[in-house]
Design a protein around this motif. Structure first.
Motif, short mmCIF file in Angstrom:
data_model
loop_
_atom_site.label_atom_id
_atom_site.label_comp_id
_atom_site.label_asym_id
_atom_site.label_seq_id
_atom_site.Cartn_x
_atom_site.Cartn_y
_atom_site.Cartn_z
N GLU A 111 0.83 -1.21 0.00
CA GLU A 111 0.00 0.00 0.00
C GLU A 111 0.87 1.26 0.00
N LYS A 112 1.88 1.28 0.86
CA LYS A 112 2.77 2.44 0.91
C LYS A 112 3.56 2.59 -0.39
N SER A 113 4.01 1.49 -0.93
CA SER A 113 4.79 1.55 -2.17
C SER A 113 3.94 2.05 -3.34
N ILE A 114 2.72 1.55 -3.44
CA ILE A 114 1.83 1.99 -4.52
C ILE A 114 1.49 3.47 -4.37
N ASN A 115 1.24 3.90 -3.13
CA ASN A 115 0.97 5.32 -2.89
C ASN A 115 2.16 6.18 -3.29
N ASN A 116 3.36 5.76 -2.91
CA ASN A 116 4.56 6.51 -3.29
C ASN A 116 4.73 6.54 -4.80
N MET A 117 4.45 5.41 -5.44
CA MET A 117 4.55 5.34 -6.90
C MET A 117 3.59 6.33 -7.55
N LEU A 118 2.34 6.34 -7.10
CA LEU A 118 1.34 7.24 -7.69
C LEU A 118 1.67 8.70 -7.41
N ASP A 119 2.22 8.98 -6.23
CA ASP A 119 2.65 10.36 -5.93
C ASP A 119 3.77 10.79 -6.86
N PHE A 120 4.70 9.88 -7.12
CA PHE A 120 5.80 10.16 -8.04
C PHE A 120 5.27 10.46 -9.44
N ILE A 121 4.35 9.64 -9.91
CA ILE A 121 3.77 9.82 -11.25
C ILE A 121 3.05 11.16 -11.33
N GLU A 122 2.27 11.48 -10.29
CA GLU A 122 1.52 12.74 -10.27
C GLU A 122 2.45 13.95 -10.30
N LYS A 123 3.54 13.86 -9.56
CA LYS A 123 4.48 14.99 -9.47
C LYS A 123 5.24 15.21 -10.78
N ASN A 124 5.51 14.13 -11.51
CA ASN A 124 6.36 14.24 -12.69
C ASN A 124 5.59 14.24 -14.01
N ALA A 125 4.28 14.25 -13.95
CA ALA A 125 3.48 14.33 -15.18
C ALA A 125 3.47 15.77 -15.68
N GLU A 126 4.07 15.99 -16.84
CA GLU A 126 4.26 17.36 -17.33
C GLU A 126 3.59 17.65 -18.67
N ASP A 127 2.98 16.66 -19.28
CA ASP A 127 2.30 16.91 -20.55
C ASP A 127 1.05 16.03 -20.64
N GLU A 128 0.35 16.18 -21.76
CA GLU A 128 -0.92 15.48 -21.91
C GLU A 128 -0.73 13.97 -21.95
N ALA A 129 0.33 13.53 -22.64
CA ALA A 129 0.59 12.09 -22.73
C ALA A 129 0.88 11.52 -21.33
N ALA A 130 1.62 12.26 -20.52
CA ALA A 130 1.90 11.81 -19.16
C ALA A 130 0.63 11.73 -18.33
N ASN A 131 -0.29 12.71 -18.54
CA ASN A 131 -1.55 12.69 -17.81
C ASN A 131 -2.41 11.48 -18.20
N GLU A 132 -2.38 11.15 -19.49
CA GLU A 132 -3.13 9.97 -19.93
C GLU A 132 -2.55 8.70 -19.31
N CYS A 133 -1.23 8.64 -19.25
CA CYS A 133 -0.56 7.50 -18.62
C CYS A 133 -0.92 7.43 -17.13
N MET A 134 -0.93 8.59 -16.48
CA MET A 134 -1.25 8.64 -15.06
C MET A 134 -2.68 8.15 -14.82
N GLU A 135 -3.59 8.51 -15.69
CA GLU A 135 -4.98 8.05 -15.54
C GLU A 135 -5.05 6.53 -15.66
N GLN A 136 -4.24 5.94 -16.55
CA GLN A 136 -4.21 4.48 -16.66
C GLN A 136 -3.66 3.84 -15.39
N PHE A 137 -2.65 4.48 -14.80
CA PHE A 137 -2.11 3.98 -13.54
C PHE A 137 -3.21 3.93 -12.47
N TYR A 138 -3.99 5.01 -12.38
CA TYR A 138 -5.06 5.07 -11.37
C TYR A 138 -6.11 3.99 -11.63
N SER A 139 -6.48 3.84 -12.88
CA SER A 139 -7.51 2.85 -13.22
C SER A 139 -7.03 1.43 -12.92
#
Length: 495
Positions: A111-139
């Motif tokens: 749980e902690k590792s996945i939360n840290n992973m998602l926080d890292f993805i959220e912090k480093n998403a800088e363009d539309e493609a990254a946001n789409e990837c981030m949404e797939q991570f959440y799903s």
């Protein structure tokens, strides 16, 4: 948080479960090979990130069964792939990482590792493609943990997904997700679940930001009051900073400067506690509100704001408020002219005009004070503003009776009424009203002038005779008659 920081944080929390004692089963050699492979890959991360990815992905293959090292290797590979823009590969390997959650690693660690992973993805998403990837991570995360009934991770991931919708300005999906979160934070009877108050507060914060962006103050005010009424939560100070910042902007739109100032101060205090850089921007809003209030109190006198008084990022606002409180229009205009970056913030740009208008209005009153007649273009030249704005300001002052005068539009002049003449006119008017009031009282209330006394017999003009009181009516007439008789008798005696 960097990759190394994340790795060290995870290792500190889990202690790696390393065992350096003699292994009777002879498996120590295999563990050492996996460990060495992992650390060799970490050394390559900075200079050879692509080669490091290959090394990290080779770690799981060295384990006979899925375990901690394979899980850690996949985590590092996914982060590097995301930073290099290999989003499809990152999603593919994230799916593989999620297979470790069910049995290979402990529930808390996963749980902690996945939360840290998602926080890292959220912090480093800088363009539309990254946001789409981030949404797939959440799903993918929600799908994986739905079967495990991990409610805390479900709430955390859905909150992150709602933040993504806010960043994308996808308000319909944000509204739906916020509604889903609120429902999950309630008990069966519909009341707030005290154990989930923090998630409820963050859902409110996201909705409040949405309504602030869409300028729907009516809906925002209702949610703002609901959020502040939640007592069961101990929210992160950044969440409270967001809520209070939006509240300050809401009150600014209502021109309730005092409440806006209070909310901006609370927002600054919370952001400062959270270590958020947004504290600098909110401090600018606090200074702006102080000027709109016309307050003589320096906003940097408080213990919380004093350390930022000489901060280069806030220097322009410090100079502005100093010029405003000294009524120095020239310094104010100079600071504003040389710091146009202040207007890059839409909220400051929208409200600074009101401050500038107040400054120019005070400057006009101060400038024309010695004159009985002046030209509008003279004011425009002295204050370096347009003639149309001067006409607008002078017209406002005349209508508001802060300037007594007449504007000659054709000649472009203004004649000020003499204050001494006006004072004399006011004095005569007050005097006339006083005389009229006194005469009305005497005629209507004085007993000696009432019509009922006319034609009455002797003693009728003595209203207080029975009590021995003074004689102001008929008694005065009788006294004159008596004296007249005495004078007549005296003359007769001499004859």
């Amino acid at each position: 948080m960097s990759d190394d920081d994340d790795f060290m944080q995870a290792s500190d929390e889990e202690n790696y479960d390393f065992e350096y004692e003699d292994d009777e089963d002879g498996e120590e050699g295999g563990d050492v090979d996996v460990e060495n492979k992992y650390y060799n890959a970490k050394q390559m991360k900075v200079e050879e990130p692509e080669a490091a990815i290959e090394e990290f992905l080779a770690v799981p293959a060295l384990e006979e069964e899925k375990g901690d090292w394979g899980f850690k290797g996949l985590k590092q590979a996914i982060k590097l792939e995301f930073k290099l823009g290999r989003y499809n590969k990152a999603v593919e390997h994230y799916n593989e990482l999620l297979t470790y959650v069910k049995s290979a690693v402990t529930r808390n660690y996963s749980e902690k590792s996945i939360n840290n992973m998602l926080d890292f993805i959220e912090k480093n998403a800088e363009d539309e493609a990254a946001n789409e990837c981030m949404e797939q991570f959440y799903s993918k995360t929600l799908e994986s943990f739905q079967a495990t009934n991990n409610e805390r991770l479900w709430l955390s991931t859905n909150t992150k997904l709602a933040r993504l919708y806010l960043a994308q300005k996808d308000y319909p999906r944000l509204t739906s997700k916020a509604r889903e979160l609120h429902k999950a934070c309630q008990l069966e009877d519909g009341t707030e679940d005290p154990s989930k108050g923090t998630y409820s507060m963050e859902a409110y914060a996201l909705e409040i930001q949405m309504y602030a962006d869409t300028r729907n103050n009516k809906r925002m005010k209702g949610l703002y009051e609901k959020a502040l009424s939640v007592r069961s939560a101990v929210p992160h100070p950044k969440i409270m900073g967001v809520i209070r910042e939006c509240g300050g902007k809401m009150y600014m739109s209502e021109e309730d400067w005092k409440k806006a100032q209070s909310d901006f101060f609370e927002s600054f205090r919370n952001y400062d506690e959270a270590g958020s850089l947004q504290r600098i921007q909110v401090l600018k809003y606090l200074v702006l509100t102080t000027m709109l209030m016309g307050s003589d109190i320096n906003p940097f006198d408080s213990q919380e704001t004093k350390p930022y008084k000489n901060d280069p990022r806030i220097a322009a606002m410090t100079e502005l408020v100093d010029a405003y409180q000294r009524d120095d229009i020239n310094q104010y205009e100079r600071v504003l002219k040389h710091n146009q970056d202040l207007l890059a913030d839409p909220f400051i740009a929208e409200n600074i005009d009101e401050v500038t208008r107040n400054m120019r209005t005070k400057a006009v009153v101060k400038l024309v004070a010695p004159y009985t007649r002046f030209r509008l273009d003279f004011i425009a030249k002295r204050l370096a503003i347009s003639l149309a704005e001067v006409q607008d300001i002078v017209g406002f002052l005349v209508m508001d009776k802060k300037l007594r005068g007449r504007i000659n539009q054709e000649a472009g002049t203004v004649e000020i009424e003499s204050r001494a003449d006006q004072d004399r006119v006011n004095a005569v008017t007050d005097w006339t009203k006083a005389i009229h009031s006194m005469s009305s009282f005497v005629l209507n209330e004085g007993d000696g002038f009432k019509s009922d006394d006319v034609g009455m017999g002797p003693g009728a003009g003595l209203p207080f005779a029975a009590s021995g009181g003074p004689d102001f009516g008929g008694g005065l007439s009788s006294q004159r008659n008596a004296n007249s008789g005495k004078r007549k008798n005296g003359r007769g005696g001499s004859n």
